[in-house]
Design a protein around this motif. Sequence first.
Motif, short mmCIF file in Angstrom:
data_model
loop_
_atom_site.label_atom_id
_atom_site.label_comp_id
_atom_site.label_asym_id
_atom_site.label_seq_id
_atom_site.Cartn_x
_atom_site.Cartn_y
_atom_site.Cartn_z
N HIS B 25 0.42 -1.09 0.62
CA HIS B 25 0.25 0.10 -0.14
C HIS B 25 0.93 1.57 0.30
O HIS B 25 2.00 0.75 -0.21
N TYR B 27 1.78 3.35 1.94
CA TYR B 27 2.49 3.67 3.25
C TYR B 27 3.77 3.57 3.23
O TYR B 27 5.05 4.04 2.84
N TYR B 49 0.75 10.06 -4.04
CA TYR B 49 -0.08 9.60 -5.02
C TYR B 49 -0.33 9.77 -6.07
O TYR B 49 -1.11 9.31 -7.19
N TYR B 53 -1.58 7.17 -9.28
CA TYR B 53 -2.62 7.55 -10.28
C TYR B 53 -2.32 6.85 -11.49
O TYR B 53 -3.21 6.18 -12.28
N GLU B 56 -1.34 3.80 -12.02
CA GLU B 56 -2.27 3.23 -12.52
C GLU B 56 -3.24 3.18 -13.80
O GLU B 56 -3.90 2.00 -14.61
N TRP B 65 -8.82 -2.93 -3.24
CA TRP B 65 -8.59 -2.23 -1.76
C TRP B 65 -8.14 -4.08 -0.72
O TRP B 65 -8.92 -5.07 -1.69
N ARG B 72 -7.61 -3.15 9.44
CA ARG B 72 -7.56 -2.04 8.55
C ARG B 72 -7.50 -1.98 7.10
O ARG B 72 -6.98 -2.85 6.50
N ARG B 73 -8.27 -1.24 6.06
CA ARG B 73 -8.21 -1.53 4.74
C ARG B 73 -7.93 -0.54 4.37
O ARG B 73 -7.54 0.57 4.57
N ARG B 74 -6.42 -1.14 3.47
CA ARG B 74 -5.45 -0.48 2.57
C ARG B 74 -5.98 -0.79 1.30
O ARG B 74 -6.08 -2.13 0.34
N ARG B 75 -5.35 0.41 0.65
CA ARG B 75 -5.60 0.13 -1.44
C ARG B 75 -3.84 -0.70 -1.44
O ARG B 75 -2.98 0.11 -1.54
N TYR B 77 -1.10 -1.84 -4.34
CA TYR B 77 -0.86 -1.57 -5.20
C TYR B 77 0.32 -2.70 -5.87
O TYR B 77 0.80 -3.33 -5.41
#
Lengths: 237, 110
Positions: B25, B27, B49, B53, B56, B65, B72-75, B77
């Motif tokens: 993710h 961070y 970010y 993006y 992406e 996600w 914890r929900r994290r996006r 990559y």
Amino acid sequence: MLDWQGIVRQRLSGLALDPAEKDEVHAELAAHLEESYAVFCKQGLGKEESARRTMEQASDWQDLQRRIIAAKERGHLMKKRVQQLWIPGFLTFILSTVFLMTLQKLGFRPRIIGDGPNTILFYVPWLVSLPFVGALGAYFSSRARASRATVLLASVFPVLALTAAVLLMFPIDMVVERVIGNHVDFSIVATDLLKEGIGWLLVPGAALLAGGVLAHLFFSRRPSSQHMAIGSETTHA
Amino acid sequence: MIGSGIKRGTAELAVLSVLQDGPLHGYELARRIEQQTNGALRFTLAALYPMLYRMEQQRWIRGSWETSTNGRRRRCYRLTPAGKKKLSPLRREWAELFRALERLTNVAHA
């Protein structure tokens, strides 16, 4: 506990993206800040200092907002162009072509206007159908929130494609005739082009455009539910 | 001053290289890059970010996600096949550039 989601939502309130995408960006950035804050706290920094250092990561939120929109828009532009122009355009092209071919297969004779070599052919049922085809193209383009110019382009797309084909074929044909030694009188070719242009481009184009304009006028007067939702969101912000 | 094109290029190379080891993710991605470059490459929120993006949109990476063990929900990559394909020529280009710069500076010092 700081409400990072609320902070991000407030700072990036002007993020001009689809609501779902906007929420995703808010959630993702909030998660980043939350994690960053937790790490600072773990390192022994006070809550205030941790929050200050965390917020330092994005000193200019307006700039961040602009950069996010620019990054996301790049891909969207292509997608939008496909939804607003290419799909409705090809739909009108395919429908008008299939309908014309069906009429010809069914043995419908074209209406001939003029005498001798100066005749122009019109497939009346086909011409009558074209405003509906143009309107359908305009409807799909309007639904994808295209601008007026794009909506009208989508509705007259078959004629544009045909014009491009004629403009491309004309010089090629002239060169081929020259190469094989046929003498071609330019005035005859120009007259033929003009006749074909009226019968296959100008009149069908006007029919398609008429349907497109009417559909656009009709659909642009009806505010979509999505527009209303965006409007109410802006008021609350 | 390093131009924005060079900065962007190095940042993209860094992201693609780190993601080669597995999905991360935002961070964690920034933290790994900072650690692995001994702090030479540091990403702020504002730099990271928009770049993720953009990458992406170019389909070099894909975000989805995921919920971690602590809930914890994290996006996260991950590298796409297109990203993997992009990585090797990008590495080669940068290696060439650094070798050229090294030669240049050595000549200048001689």
